[in-house]
Design a protein around this motif. Structure first.
Motif, PDB file in Angstrom:
ATOM      1  N   UNK A 196      19.689  -2.501  -2.349  1.00 18.51           N
ATOM      2  CA  UNK A 196      20.167  -1.128  -2.527  1.00 18.51           C
ATOM      3  C   UNK A 196      19.268  -0.423  -3.533  1.00 18.51           C
ATOM      4  N   UNK A 197      19.110   0.902  -3.409  1.00 16.90           N
ATOM      5  CA  UNK A 197      18.328   1.639  -4.416  1.00 16.90           C
ATOM      6  C   UNK A 197      19.047   1.610  -5.754  1.00 16.90           C
ATOM      7  N   UNK A 198      18.290   1.429  -6.828  1.00 15.26           N
ATOM      8  CA  UNK A 198      18.887   1.342  -8.152  1.00 15.26           C
ATOM      9  C   UNK A 198      18.858   2.679  -8.879  1.00 15.26           C
ATOM     10  N   UNK A 199      18.024   3.598  -8.409  1.00 17.03           N
ATOM     11  CA  UNK A 199      17.991   4.932  -8.983  1.00 17.03           C
ATOM     12  C   UNK A 199      17.881   5.940  -7.841  1.00 17.03           C
ATOM     13  N   UNK A 200      18.052   7.224  -8.162  1.00 17.35           N
ATOM     14  CA  UNK A 200      18.151   8.220  -7.106  1.00 17.35           C
ATOM     15  C   UNK A 200      16.851   8.431  -6.349  1.00 17.35           C
ATOM     16  N   UNK A 201      15.719   8.002  -6.908  1.00 15.72           N
ATOM     17  CA  UNK A 201      14.449   8.121  -6.202  1.00 15.72           C
ATOM     18  C   UNK A 201      14.008   6.807  -5.569  1.00 15.72           C
TER      19      UNK A 201
ATOM     20  N   UNK B  92      12.888   4.247  -6.991  1.00 19.54           N
ATOM     21  CA  UNK B  92      11.720   3.644  -7.623  1.00 19.54           C
ATOM     22  C   UNK B  92      12.023   2.219  -8.052  1.00 19.54           C
ATOM     23  N   UNK B  93      13.312   1.902  -8.130  1.00 20.38           N
ATOM     24  CA  UNK B  93      13.736   0.536  -8.416  1.00 20.38           C
ATOM     25  C   UNK B  93      14.727   0.099  -7.336  1.00 20.38           C
ATOM     26  N   UNK B  94      14.723  -1.190  -7.036  1.00 21.62           N
ATOM     27  CA  UNK B  94      15.582  -1.748  -6.001  1.00 21.62           C
ATOM     28  C   UNK B  94      16.434  -2.862  -6.595  1.00 21.62           C
TER      29      UNK B  94
ATOM     30  N   UNK C 214      10.317   1.783   0.711  1.00 25.64           N
ATOM     31  CA  UNK C 214      10.876   3.046   0.202  1.00 25.64           C
ATOM     32  C   UNK C 214      12.228   3.359   0.818  1.00 25.64           C
ATOM     33  N   UNK C 215      12.456   2.893   2.030  1.00 32.55           N
ATOM     34  CA  UNK C 215      13.718   3.165   2.712  1.00 32.55           C
ATOM     35  C   UNK C 215      14.432   1.858   2.975  1.00 32.55           C
TER      36      UNK C 215
ATOM     37  N   UNK D 241      21.944  -3.500   4.287  1.00 35.47           N
ATOM     38  CA  UNK D 241      22.484  -2.701   3.191  1.00 35.47           C
ATOM     39  C   UNK D 241      24.007  -2.678   3.280  1.00 35.47           C
ATOM     40  N   UNK D 242      24.670  -2.893   2.188  1.00 37.29           N
ATOM     41  CA  UNK D 242      26.121  -2.838   2.148  1.00 37.29           C
ATOM     42  C   UNK D 242      26.518  -1.409   1.788  1.00 37.29           C
ATOM     43  N   UNK D 243      26.978  -0.661   2.809  1.00 38.44           N
ATOM     44  CA  UNK D 243      27.244   0.759   2.611  1.00 38.44           C
ATOM     45  C   UNK D 243      28.322   0.981   1.560  1.00 38.44           C
ATOM     46  N   UNK D 244      29.389   0.229   1.621  1.00 38.10           N
ATOM     47  CA  UNK D 244      30.470   0.442   0.659  1.00 38.10           C
ATOM     48  C   UNK D 244      30.041   0.082  -0.753  1.00 38.10           C
TER      49      UNK D 244
END
Length: 273
Positions: free
Chosen positions: A104-109, A111-113, A143-144, A161-164
């Motif tokens: 999952x993305x760790x920040x809104x951009x 840049x970290x996963x 990136x995605x 990806x776990x959506x919840x």
């Protein structure tokens, strides 16, 4: 038992992993988790390992009862990037709510996963661009966050990806303003952040230039002394630290913008634009 299971997963993943970038990243995450699982209880060794792997921003480790073993609030825990109690709780909640390992993305951009391996009770926070470089992947290959296509690999690695979980992670996080663009114009001794123009000294420019060239990686204090004061200068930690305080004030005089220069405790500084 957890380490044995991790080794089994590594061997199985090697049979299935081919060219998909998420396969490659997941395999690396399992190997890194196995490494840190062997260092539980040795905060100094974990800190040293983090210093040797700039593509890993941080690691979180729990025991079987859910007690956080690393990072800890007391003792010598040289974590490279600060994690607040709220952020740790977010990660713990997401990990607990997920039915299988996830990215999952760790920040809104992004840049970290963030990835968590339940079998080892470990979560890893990767610096995406540097992880791509470490794995020999194309830029923005990770990136995605998407679900791998092959069902066989999904059955083995469970890397969808776990959506919840991701939704909960974002829901608990306070809203942050969009980062202002940053531009260093060295020959004019100025920098721009959005509509803010900042006048810089030659030392400011030299320090910002080397930070930008590292593209988010950590620059040690010794390196910053070399570019800002020269190799013959006798290092004085307060001289550099005070200069960075003043530089931060120039770049964000009203304290309304996201942090640009980050302190990496015990090592140096990094620039995140």
């Amino acid at each position: 038992m957890a380490l044995f299971l991790l080794i089994c997963l590594v061997l199985t993943a090697r049979l299935w992993s081919q060219d998909d970038p998420w396969d490659v990243a997941s395999l690396r995450a399992i190997e890194d988790s196995a490494t840190y699982a062997q260092q539980v209880g040795r905060a100094d060794q974990i800190g040293f390992s983090l210093g040797q792997q700039p593509f890993i921003a941080n690691v979180l480790i729990w025991d079987q009862e859910g007690t956080l073993l690393y990072p800890t609030s007391d003792g010598f825990t040289p974590i490279r990037y600060e994690l607040t109690a709220l952020r740790i709780k977010e990660i713990e909640t997401s990990r607990a709510s997920a039915e299988r390992p996830f990215w999952a993305p760790f920040d809104h951009r992004a840049t970290k996963l963030l990835t968590c391996l339940h079998e080892a009770n470990i979560c890893l926070i990767y610096r995406r661009a540097e992880l791509e470089q470490e794995l020999g992947l194309e830029s923005d290959a990770l990136a995605k966050v998407t679900e791998p296509d092959r069902t066989a690999l999904l059955a083995v690695m469970s890397l969808a990806v776990v959506i919840t979980g991701a939704a909960l992670l974002w829901g608990l996080r306070p809203a942050r303003p969009a980062p202002a663009a940053f531009e260093l114009i060295a020959d004019q001794f100025i920098a721009r952040r959005g509509d803010l123009t900042v006048e810089l000294t030659a030392r400011d420019v030299a320090i910002l230039d080397v930070l930008m060239k590292r593209d988010g990686a950590v620059v040690t204090k010794d390196d910053l002394y070399n570019v800002g004061w020269g190799r013959d200068f006798m290092p004085n930690s307060r001289a550099l630290d005070q200069h960075m305080i003043n530089l931060r004030q120039k770049l964000d005089p009203d304290k309304s913008r996201p942090h640009l220069i980050h302190t990496v405790r015990g090592i140096g500084y990094r620039l995140e634009v």
